[in-house]
Design a protein around this motif. Structure first.
Motif, PDB file in Angstrom:
ATOM      1  N   UNK A   1      94.630 103.572  57.918  1.00  0.00           N
ATOM      2  CA  UNK A   1      95.298 104.358  58.960  1.00  0.00           C
ATOM      3  C   UNK A   1      95.526 103.467  60.186  1.00  0.00           C
ATOM      4  N   UNK A   2      96.728 103.558  60.742  1.00  0.00           N
ATOM      5  CA  UNK A   2      97.042 102.823  61.969  1.00  0.00           C
ATOM      6  C   UNK A   2      96.510 103.630  63.150  1.00  0.00           C
ATOM      7  N   UNK A   3      95.912 102.953  64.091  1.00  0.00           N
ATOM      8  CA  UNK A   3      95.364 103.649  65.264  1.00  0.00           C
ATOM      9  C   UNK A   3      95.923 103.038  66.547  1.00  0.00           C
ATOM     10  N   UNK A   4      96.355 103.921  67.452  1.00  0.00           N
ATOM     11  CA  UNK A   4      96.797 103.512  68.794  1.00  0.00           C
ATOM     12  C   UNK A   4      97.968 102.531  68.784  1.00  0.00           C
ATOM     13  N   UNK A   5      98.913 102.761  67.883  1.00  0.00           N
ATOM     14  CA  UNK A   5     100.143 101.993  67.979  1.00  0.00           C
ATOM     15  C   UNK A   5     100.704 102.175  69.385  1.00  0.00           C
ATOM     16  N   UNK A   6     101.404 101.176  69.899  1.00  0.00           N
ATOM     17  CA  UNK A   6     101.869 101.254  71.298  1.00  0.00           C
ATOM     18  C   UNK A   6     102.771 102.470  71.526  1.00  0.00           C
ATOM     19  N   UNK A   7     103.470 102.916  70.472  1.00  0.00           N
ATOM     20  CA  UNK A   7     104.299 104.117  70.643  1.00  0.00           C
ATOM     21  C   UNK A   7     103.421 105.352  70.836  1.00  0.00           C
ATOM     22  N   UNK A   8     102.254 105.374  70.222  1.00  0.00           N
ATOM     23  CA  UNK A   8     101.302 106.469  70.445  1.00  0.00           C
ATOM     24  C   UNK A   8     100.736 106.377  71.866  1.00  0.00           C
ATOM     25  N   UNK A   9     100.423 105.177  72.281  1.00  0.00           N
ATOM     26  CA  UNK A   9      99.882 105.003  73.638  1.00  0.00           C
ATOM     27  C   UNK A   9     100.925 105.437  74.668  1.00  0.00           C
TER      28      UNK A   9
ATOM     29  N   UNK B   1     104.039 107.311  74.232  1.00  0.00           N
ATOM     30  CA  UNK B   1     104.643 108.642  74.204  1.00  0.00           C
ATOM     31  C   UNK B   1     103.624 109.769  74.142  1.00  0.00           C
ATOM     32  N   UNK B   2     102.403 109.472  73.701  1.00  0.00           N
ATOM     33  CA  UNK B   2     101.412 110.539  73.531  1.00  0.00           C
ATOM     34  C   UNK B   2     100.158 110.268  74.347  1.00  0.00           C
ATOM     35  N   UNK B   3     100.301 109.350  75.286  1.00  0.00           N
ATOM     36  CA  UNK B   3      99.221 109.063  76.240  1.00  0.00           C
ATOM     37  C   UNK B   3      97.880 108.757  75.589  1.00  0.00           C
ATOM     38  N   UNK B   4      97.883 108.071  74.460  1.00  0.00           N
ATOM     39  CA  UNK B   4      96.597 107.770  73.837  1.00  0.00           C
ATOM     40  C   UNK B   4      95.846 106.741  74.677  1.00  0.00           C
TER      41      UNK B   4
END
Ligand code: PGA
Length: 244
Positions: free
Chosen positions: A86-94, A96-99
Motif C-alpha cells: 500500500x502506498x502511504x502519504x503520496x504527495x497528492x494525498x498530502x 489534496x487531503x491534508x495528510x
C-alpha cells in the motif's frame, strides 16, 4: 519497480493491461514488481496477476480496521482482496487531503498490522527546493512520520522519495539530485534506527520516471527502485522500465 496508476483505468482496462504486461515481464526474477491500481480494480488486478511475480498494492488506506468512516477502506480489507502493498502519504494525498506526518505514522502502523508492505512517500515542493529548504523538509517528514515507528516496523517499510516538482511535470530530478536526497533520508534513518537498518531500507525514486531515464537513475547506488506514475499506465512503457 512500482507503478502507481492514480485515478486511471477501470477493471476492464486492468484486465487488458495485464494481458499485455505479463508476457513482457515474464521470467524477471531479480526485482520486485508492484502495481497499484484504484480500489475498484484491485480484485481484477490480483486475479490477473495470480501465478506471476507481479504484486498488487492499494494507493491509500484508513488506519482503523472497520467502523463508521464513510468512504474509507481499511488495511484488512485491502489485504483480504489479496494485496501485498500500500502506498502511504503520496504527495497528492498530502496536498489534496491534508495528510499529515501523524497520518503517515498511523497509516504505516495500520498497514503493517494488516500484513501489507507500506511504501511511504516523502518529498519537497518546488518552492521549498528553490528556497533551499529541501533538507529541512525531508528531515522533518522523516522525523515526524517515519521516526515514531518501532525499529521492527521500520525494517518492513519501503520509502519513496518523490520531489513534488518532478511529479507529472516531465521534470525528472537528475540522478545526482535524487541521490543527494536519498542520502539525506538514509542519514536520518541511520540517526534514528542505526547503521544496519539504514543500509537495508529500500528508497525508491519517483517523479517523471520514463523508459529513457530509468537506467541513469538506477545506476546510482542510493536508488534502490522507482515509483512510476504516468509511465506505468502503458504496459509497454512500464515493462521497459521494469526491464531497464
Ligand atoms: P509521475 O508520478 O511518474 O507521473 O511523475 C509519480 C508519482 O506520483 O508516483
Amino acid at each position: 519497480m512500482a507503478g502507481n496508476w492514480k485515478m486511471y483505468k477501470t477493471a476492464k482496462d486492468t484486465r487488458a493491461y495485464f494481458a499485455k504486461f505479463l508476457p513482457l515481464v515474464n521470467g524477471v526474477a531479480d526485482r520486485e514488481i508492484v502495481l497499484c491500481p484504484p480500489f475498484p480494480n484491485l480484485e481484477a488486478a490480483v486475479s490477473e496477476a495470480q501465478g506471476s511475480q507481479v504484486k498488487i498494492g492499494a494507493q491509500n488506506l484508513y488506519w482503523g480496521k472497520e467502523g463508521a468512516v464513510t468512504g474509507e477502506v481499511s488495511g484488512p480489507m485491502i489485504h483480504a482482496v489479496g494485496c501485498t502493498h500500500v502506498i502511504i502519504a503520496h504527495s497528492e494525498r498530502r496536498e489534496y487531503f491534508n495528510e499529515s506526518e501523524e497520518d503517515v505514522t498511523r497509516k504505516t502502523k495500520a498497514a503493517l498490522e494488516a500484513q501489507l508492505n507500506p511504501i511511504v512517500c516523502v518529498g519537497e515542493r518546488l518552492g521549498e527546493r528553490e528556497s533551499g529548504q529541501t533538507e529541512r523538509v525531508l528531515r522533518e517528514q522523516f522525523q515526524g512520520g517515519i521516526g515514531p515507528l518501532a525499529p521492527e516496523e521500520f525494517a518492513q517499510i519501503v520509502i519513496a522519495y518523490e520531489p513534488v516538482w518532478a511529479i507529472g511535470t516531465g521534470k525528472t530530478a537528475t540522478p545526482e539530485i535524487a541521490e543527494e536526497a536519498h542520502r539525506m533520508i538514509r542519514e536520518e534513518a541511520r540517526r534514528r534506527f542505526g547503521e544496519d537498518a539504514a543500509a537495508k531500507v529500500r528508497i525508491l525514486y519517483g517523479g517523471s520516471v520514463k523508459p529513457e531515464n530509468v537506467k541513469s537513475l538506477m545506476a546510482k547506488e542510493e536508488i534502490d527502485g522507482v515509483l512510476v506514475g504516468g509511465a506505468s499506465l502503458d504496459p509497454q512503457s512500464f515493462a521497459a522500465i521494469v526491464n531497464f
